[in-house]
Design an enzyme around this catalytic site. Structure first.
Site, PDB file in Angstrom:
ATOM      1  N   ALA A  45       2.943  -2.252   9.531  1.00 31.64           N
ATOM      2  CA  ALA A  45       2.500  -3.096  10.524  1.00 31.64           C
ATOM      3  C   ALA A  45       3.262  -4.342  10.293  1.00 31.64           C
ATOM      4  CB  ALA A  45       0.992  -3.284  10.334  1.00 31.64           C
ATOM      5  N   ASP A  87       0.806  -1.156   0.355  1.00 35.54           N
ATOM      6  CA  ASP A  87      -0.112   0.060  -0.126  1.00 35.54           C
ATOM      7  C   ASP A  87       0.897   1.257  -0.223  1.00 35.54           C
ATOM      8  OD1 ASP A  87      -1.948  -1.931   0.344  1.00 35.54           O
ATOM      9  OD2 ASP A  87      -2.860  -1.179   1.961  1.00 35.54           O
ATOM     10  N   TYR A 118      -3.021 -10.250  15.551  1.00 37.60           N
ATOM     11  CA  TYR A 118      -2.964  -9.200  14.528  1.00 37.60           C
ATOM     12  C   TYR A 118      -4.475  -8.225  14.705  1.00 37.60           C
ATOM     13  CZ  TYR A 118      -3.457  -6.707  10.174  1.00 37.60           C
ATOM     14  OH  TYR A 118      -3.983  -5.550   9.012  1.00 37.60           O
ATOM     15  N   LYS A 130      -4.530  -4.235  16.197  1.00 40.68           N
ATOM     16  CA  LYS A 130      -5.213  -3.369  15.327  1.00 40.68           C
ATOM     17  C   LYS A 130      -6.418  -2.462  15.892  1.00 40.68           C
ATOM     18  CE  LYS A 130      -2.867  -2.997  11.498  1.00 40.68           C
ATOM     19  NZ  LYS A 130      -2.347  -1.766  10.613  1.00 40.68           N
ATOM     20  N   ARG A 187       1.480  -7.152  -3.941  1.00 38.66           N
ATOM     21  CA  ARG A 187       1.231  -8.261  -2.821  1.00 38.66           C
ATOM     22  C   ARG A 187       2.375  -8.982  -2.417  1.00 38.66           C
ATOM     23  NH1 ARG A 187      -1.666  -7.873   1.672  1.00 38.66           N
ATOM     24  NH2 ARG A 187      -3.794  -8.764   1.706  1.00 38.66           N
ATOM     25  N   GLU A 200     -10.050  -6.936   9.680  1.00 38.49           N
ATOM     26  CA  GLU A 200      -9.936  -8.144  10.796  1.00 38.49           C
ATOM     27  C   GLU A 200     -10.416  -7.736  12.126  1.00 38.49           C
ATOM     28  OE1 GLU A 200      -7.993 -11.389  11.021  1.00 38.49           O
ATOM     29  OE2 GLU A 200      -8.934 -11.134   8.783  1.00 38.49           O
ATOM     30  N   THR A 211      -8.593  -2.071   9.923  1.00 42.55           N
ATOM     31  CA  THR A 211      -8.850  -3.340   8.975  1.00 42.55           C
ATOM     32  C   THR A 211      -9.809  -4.020   9.112  1.00 42.55           C
ATOM     33  OG1 THR A 211      -7.750  -5.586   8.658  1.00 42.55           O
ATOM     34  CG2 THR A 211      -7.088  -4.433  10.910  1.00 42.55           C
TER      35      THR A 211
HETATM   36  P1  NAP Z   1       2.617  -4.991   3.775  1.00 43.93           P
HETATM   37  O1  NAP Z   1       2.903  -5.066   2.408  1.00 43.93           O
HETATM   38  O2  NAP Z   1       2.955  -6.146   4.519  1.00 43.93           O
HETATM   39  O3  NAP Z   1       3.665  -3.713   4.247  1.00 43.93           O
HETATM   40  C1  NAP Z   1       3.859  -3.263   5.650  1.00 43.93           C
HETATM   41  C2  NAP Z   1       4.856  -2.447   5.829  1.00 43.93           C
HETATM   42  O4  NAP Z   1       5.187  -1.955   7.093  1.00 43.93           O
HETATM   43  C3  NAP Z   1       6.159  -2.466   5.029  1.00 43.93           C
HETATM   44  O5  NAP Z   1       6.938  -1.447   4.261  1.00 43.93           O
HETATM   45  C4  NAP Z   1       7.092  -2.914   6.165  1.00 43.93           C
HETATM   46  O6  NAP Z   1       8.540  -2.857   5.995  1.00 43.93           O
HETATM   47  C5  NAP Z   1       6.446  -1.978   7.330  1.00 43.93           C
HETATM   48  N1  NAP Z   1       6.970  -2.543   8.668  1.00 43.93           N
HETATM   49  C6  NAP Z   1       6.592  -3.874   9.456  1.00 43.93           C
HETATM   50  N2  NAP Z   1       7.034  -3.644  10.466  1.00 43.93           N
HETATM   51  C7  NAP Z   1       7.499  -2.603  10.879  1.00 43.93           C
HETATM   52  C8  NAP Z   1       8.071  -1.775  11.826  1.00 43.93           C
HETATM   53  N3  NAP Z   1       8.323  -2.767  13.027  1.00 43.93           N
HETATM   54  N4  NAP Z   1       8.308  -0.618  11.759  1.00 43.93           N
HETATM   55  C9  NAP Z   1       8.169   0.053  10.807  1.00 43.93           C
HETATM   56  N5  NAP Z   1       7.748  -0.516   9.507  1.00 43.93           N
HETATM   57  C10 NAP Z   1       7.403  -1.662   9.746  1.00 43.93           C
HETATM   58  O7  NAP Z   1       1.198  -4.376   4.205  1.00 43.93           O
HETATM   59  P2  NAP Z   1       0.122  -3.621   3.284  1.00 43.93           P
HETATM   60  O8  NAP Z   1      -0.527  -4.776   2.621  1.00 43.93           O
HETATM   61  O9  NAP Z   1       0.879  -2.703   2.358  1.00 43.93           O
HETATM   62  O10 NAP Z   1      -0.748  -3.203   4.226  1.00 43.93           O
HETATM   63  C11 NAP Z   1      -0.504  -1.559   4.832  1.00 43.93           C
HETATM   64  C12 NAP Z   1      -1.147  -1.422   6.008  1.00 43.93           C
HETATM   65  O11 NAP Z   1      -2.826  -1.711   5.844  1.00 43.93           O
HETATM   66  C13 NAP Z   1      -0.645  -2.439   7.262  1.00 43.93           C
HETATM   67  O12 NAP Z   1      -0.812  -1.668   8.214  1.00 43.93           O
HETATM   68  C14 NAP Z   1      -1.873  -3.474   7.119  1.00 43.93           C
HETATM   69  O13 NAP Z   1      -1.948  -4.160   8.288  1.00 43.93           O
HETATM   70  C15 NAP Z   1      -3.067  -2.730   6.789  1.00 43.93           C
HETATM   71  N6  NAP Z   1      -4.062  -3.260   5.851  1.00 43.93           N
HETATM   72  C16 NAP Z   1      -3.769  -3.963   4.990  1.00 43.93           C
HETATM   73  C17 NAP Z   1      -4.645  -4.742   4.137  1.00 43.93           C
HETATM   74  C18 NAP Z   1      -4.565  -5.506   2.858  1.00 43.93           C
HETATM   75  O14 NAP Z   1      -5.460  -6.190   2.480  1.00 43.93           O
HETATM   76  N7  NAP Z   1      -3.382  -5.342   2.427  1.00 43.93           N
HETATM   77  C19 NAP Z   1      -6.265  -4.548   4.773  1.00 43.93           C
HETATM   78  C20 NAP Z   1      -6.524  -3.916   5.707  1.00 43.93           C
HETATM   79  C21 NAP Z   1      -5.526  -3.266   6.607  1.00 43.93           C
HETATM   80  P3  NAP Z   1       9.556  -3.923   5.469  1.00 43.93           P
HETATM   81  O15 NAP Z   1       9.252  -3.882   3.705  1.00 43.93           O
HETATM   82  O16 NAP Z   1      10.851  -3.504   5.655  1.00 43.93           O
HETATM   83  O17 NAP Z   1       9.073  -5.318   5.770  1.00 43.93           O
HETATM   84  N1  GDD Z   2      -1.945 -16.566   3.704  1.00 41.78           N
HETATM   85  C1  GDD Z   2      -2.556 -17.714   3.291  1.00 41.78           C
HETATM   86  N2  GDD Z   2      -1.928 -18.828   2.717  1.00 41.78           N
HETATM   87  N3  GDD Z   2      -3.991 -17.882   3.470  1.00 41.78           N
HETATM   88  C2  GDD Z   2      -4.694 -18.854   3.187  1.00 41.78           C
HETATM   89  C3  GDD Z   2      -3.836 -20.103   2.413  1.00 41.78           C
HETATM   90  C4  GDD Z   2      -2.400 -19.935   2.426  1.00 41.78           C
HETATM   91  O1  GDD Z   2      -1.914 -20.981   1.991  1.00 41.78           O
HETATM   92  N4  GDD Z   2      -5.034 -20.742   2.238  1.00 41.78           N
HETATM   93  C5  GDD Z   2      -6.042 -20.266   2.708  1.00 41.78           C
HETATM   94  N5  GDD Z   2      -5.765 -19.113   3.096  1.00 41.78           N
HETATM   95  C6  GDD Z   2      -7.080 -18.226   3.807  1.00 41.78           C
HETATM   96  C7  GDD Z   2      -6.659 -17.673   4.960  1.00 41.78           C
HETATM   97  O2  GDD Z   2      -6.969 -18.853   6.008  1.00 41.78           O
HETATM   98  C8  GDD Z   2      -7.681 -16.737   5.300  1.00 41.78           C
HETATM   99  O3  GDD Z   2      -9.119 -17.257   5.466  1.00 41.78           O
HETATM  100  C9  GDD Z   2      -7.641 -16.252   3.703  1.00 41.78           C
HETATM  101  O4  GDD Z   2      -7.139 -17.261   3.086  1.00 41.78           O
HETATM  102  C10 GDD Z   2      -7.093 -14.751   3.565  1.00 41.78           C
HETATM  103  O5  GDD Z   2      -5.656 -15.047   4.052  1.00 41.78           O
HETATM  104  P1  GDD Z   2      -4.794 -13.891   3.668  1.00 41.78           P
HETATM  105  O6  GDD Z   2      -4.407 -13.535   2.320  1.00 41.78           O
HETATM  106  O7  GDD Z   2      -3.557 -14.268   4.649  1.00 41.78           O
HETATM  107  O8  GDD Z   2      -5.323 -12.442   4.288  1.00 41.78           O
HETATM  108  P2  GDD Z   2      -6.135 -12.099   5.621  1.00 41.78           P
HETATM  109  O9  GDD Z   2      -7.261 -11.889   5.228  1.00 41.78           O
HETATM  110  O10 GDD Z   2      -5.699 -13.108   6.579  1.00 41.78           O
HETATM  111  O11 GDD Z   2      -5.478 -10.777   5.867  1.00 41.78           O
HETATM  112  C11 GDD Z   2      -5.275  -9.749   4.994  1.00 41.78           C
HETATM  113  O12 GDD Z   2      -6.405  -8.982   5.159  1.00 41.78           O
HETATM  114  C12 GDD Z   2      -6.476  -8.258   6.183  1.00 41.78           C
HETATM  115  C13 GDD Z   2      -7.890  -7.418   5.947  1.00 41.78           C
HETATM  116  O13 GDD Z   2      -8.995  -8.043   6.113  1.00 41.78           O
HETATM  117  C14 GDD Z   2      -4.057  -9.121   5.578  1.00 41.78           C
HETATM  118  O14 GDD Z   2      -3.616  -8.217   4.422  1.00 41.78           O
HETATM  119  C15 GDD Z   2      -4.182  -8.189   6.767  1.00 41.78           C
HETATM  120  O15 GDD Z   2      -3.074  -7.416   7.068  1.00 41.78           O
HETATM  121  C16 GDD Z   2      -5.323  -7.253   6.452  1.00 41.78           C
HETATM  122  O16 GDD Z   2      -5.619  -6.574   7.501  1.00 41.78           O
END
Ligand code: NAP
Ligand code: GDD
Length: 343
Positions: free
Chosen positions: A89, A14, A159, A163, A194, A137, A135
């Site tokens: 995060a 993001d 997590y 959050k 991703r 979550e 999130t």
């Molecule tokens: P991501 O790809 O895992 O990126 C996480 C970022 O946080 C990376 O830049 C990572 O740095 C940095 N980070 C991790 N631990 C840290 C620490 N201790 N101090 C400073 N920086 C740290 O996550 P994303 O998908 O872009 O998500 C961005 C934010 O939105 C997160 O807070 C996530 O929980 C939240 N969120 C994501 C989703 C989703 O579906 N993607 C949905 C809802 C909320 P490195 O590159 O060095 O690891």
């Molecule tokens: N990672 C992963 N790996 N998930 C799997 C797998 C696998 O091999 N097989 C099935 N799943 C299922 C997980 O159990 C979960 O129910 C779903 O796929 C999505 O898993 P993830 O892609 O790991 O995402 P998430 O929903 O747990 O969390 C993501 O979305 C959140 C927002 O709802 C992350 O981006 C979080 O940071 C974010 O807050």
């Protein structure tokens, strides 16, 4: 006058999209990156020279205070607005069960550290805005479907619980100190950027490897989970919009439709000519190509979570009405873009 943004988590999925948007809009973009033994800036390589990056970590107050002091001094007489986007995060739900204390330190207390650093810097309140990456979550074991800004929370992982603290401390600081502090409650969003260990990217990378003969099967966990999956680029735009409102508030961003993990597998594999059907149950369930009989998808308990979030479905009416936000990418377009990138 300068528009300045500080993005924590700028090296993440993001953060990289948000940085592009902010640069396009004329912001001076600052980012906090972590020291790593190897390069961790691949997602921002193409804009690297346009960013001001500082090493830091959400577990370390001293560097947050220093970075905010540096920004305050640099723009002292020349600041239009300063927006802080807290995207950093430990963002993997399954990993949070293995590192619960660290996750709470970064995702929970880390948010507090940043808010405190912001509160104590010399930039006046009326020029600072704060975005917290909350999130879906938080809804965890959902108590109503679909989920809106008023749905009660029931997080299901370290997590989610960390959050929850981040969400409430942001709201508390808004009310206690009259800060422009907002949460975006974002449902899952994906992209070719991703990380590899989230299910969507694991599927499209696995498909690519199967096509190239580098692996013969894909092993997943819970196939029945339902997620409201959107495109990260659309959600990064939503973050910016949330901070452009007259009043600080919290908003759900979602596509308002959900799909199962199985459906994501079927759609992505279909784009490369497979016709995936399923047989068996539980850990014996197998996905096979009906045309050839080849068994391609297997299940392992290794990827199960101690407590699962079975279904997430958002209702982003408030964001659509008040922000004028809507997702520009459909589910099919998202899958196609990820498959194209990885195959
Ligand atoms: P991501 O790809 O895992 O990126 C996480 C970022 O946080 C990376 O830049 C990572 O740095 C940095 N980070 C991790 N631990 C840290 C620490 N201790 N101090 C400073 N920086 C740290 O996550 P994303 O998908 O872009 O998500 C961005 C934010 O939105 C997160 O807070 C996530 O929980 C939240 N969120 C994501 C989703 C989703 O579906 N993607 C949905 C809802 C909320 P490195 O590159 O060095 O690891
Ligand atoms: N990672 C992963 N790996 N998930 C799997 C797998 C696998 O091999 N097989 C099935 N799943 C299922 C997980 O159990 C979960 O129910 C779903 O796929 C999505 O898993 P993830 O892609 O790991 O995402 P998430 O929903 O747990 O969390 C993501 O979305 C959140 C927002 O709802 C992350 O981006 C979080 O940071 C974010 O807050």
């Amino acid at each position: 006058m300068s528009k300045v943004a500080l993005v924590t988590g700028i090296t993440g999925q993001d953060g990289s999209y948000l940085a592009e948007i902010l640069l396009d809009k004329g912001y001076d973009v600052w980012g906090i990156i972590r020291r790593a033994s190897n390069i961790n800036t691949s997602r921002i390589e193409h804009i690297f020279d346009k960013l001001t990056l500082r090493y830091g970590d959400l577990t370390d107050s001293s560097n947050l205070l220093l970075i905010l002091a540096e920004i305050s001094t640099k723009y002292v007489s020349n600041l239009d607005v300063f927006e802080i986007y807290n995207l950093a995060a430990m963002s993997h739900v399954k990993v949070s069960f293995e590192m619960p204390e660290y996750t709470s330190n970064v995702d929970g207390t880390g948010t507090l550290r940043l808010l405190e650093a912001m509160r104590s810097c010399s930039i006046p309140n009326e020029k600072i805005k704060f975005y917290q990456a909350s999130t879906s979550e938080l809804y965890g074991k959902v108590v109503e479907v679909p989920q809106t800004e008023t749905t009660p929370f029931y997080p299901r992982s370290p997590y989610g619980v960390a959050k929850l603290y981040g969400y409430w401390i942001t709201k508390n600081y808004r009310e206690a100190y009259d800060l422009f502090a907002c949460s975006g409650i974002l449902f899952n969003h994906e992209s070719p950027r991703r990380a590899h260990n989230f299910v969507t990217r694991k599927i499209t990378i696995g498909l690519g490897k199967i096509l190239r003969g580098e692996q013969d099967k894909l092993v997943l966990g819970n196939l029945t989970s339902l997620r409201d999956w959107g495109h990260a680029k659309d959600y990064a735009m939503g973050m910016w919009l949330i901070l452009q409102q007259d009043k600080p508030d919290d908003y759900v961003l979602s596509t308002n439709e959900y799909h199962s993990v199985k459906e994501f597998v079927e759609k992505s594999f279909a784009l490369k000519g497979f016709d995936i059907k399923w047989k068996g149950e539980g850990t014996n369930e197998v996905g096979y190509d009906e045309k050839t009989g080849r068994e391609l998808i297997f299940v392992s308990e290794k990827y199960f979570r101690p407590t699962e979030v079975d279904e997430l479905l958002g209702d982003s009416t408030k964001a659509r009405t008040e922000l004028g936000w809507k997702p520009e990418h459909s589910f099919d377009e998202l899958v196609a873009e990820m498959v194209e990138a990885d195959c």
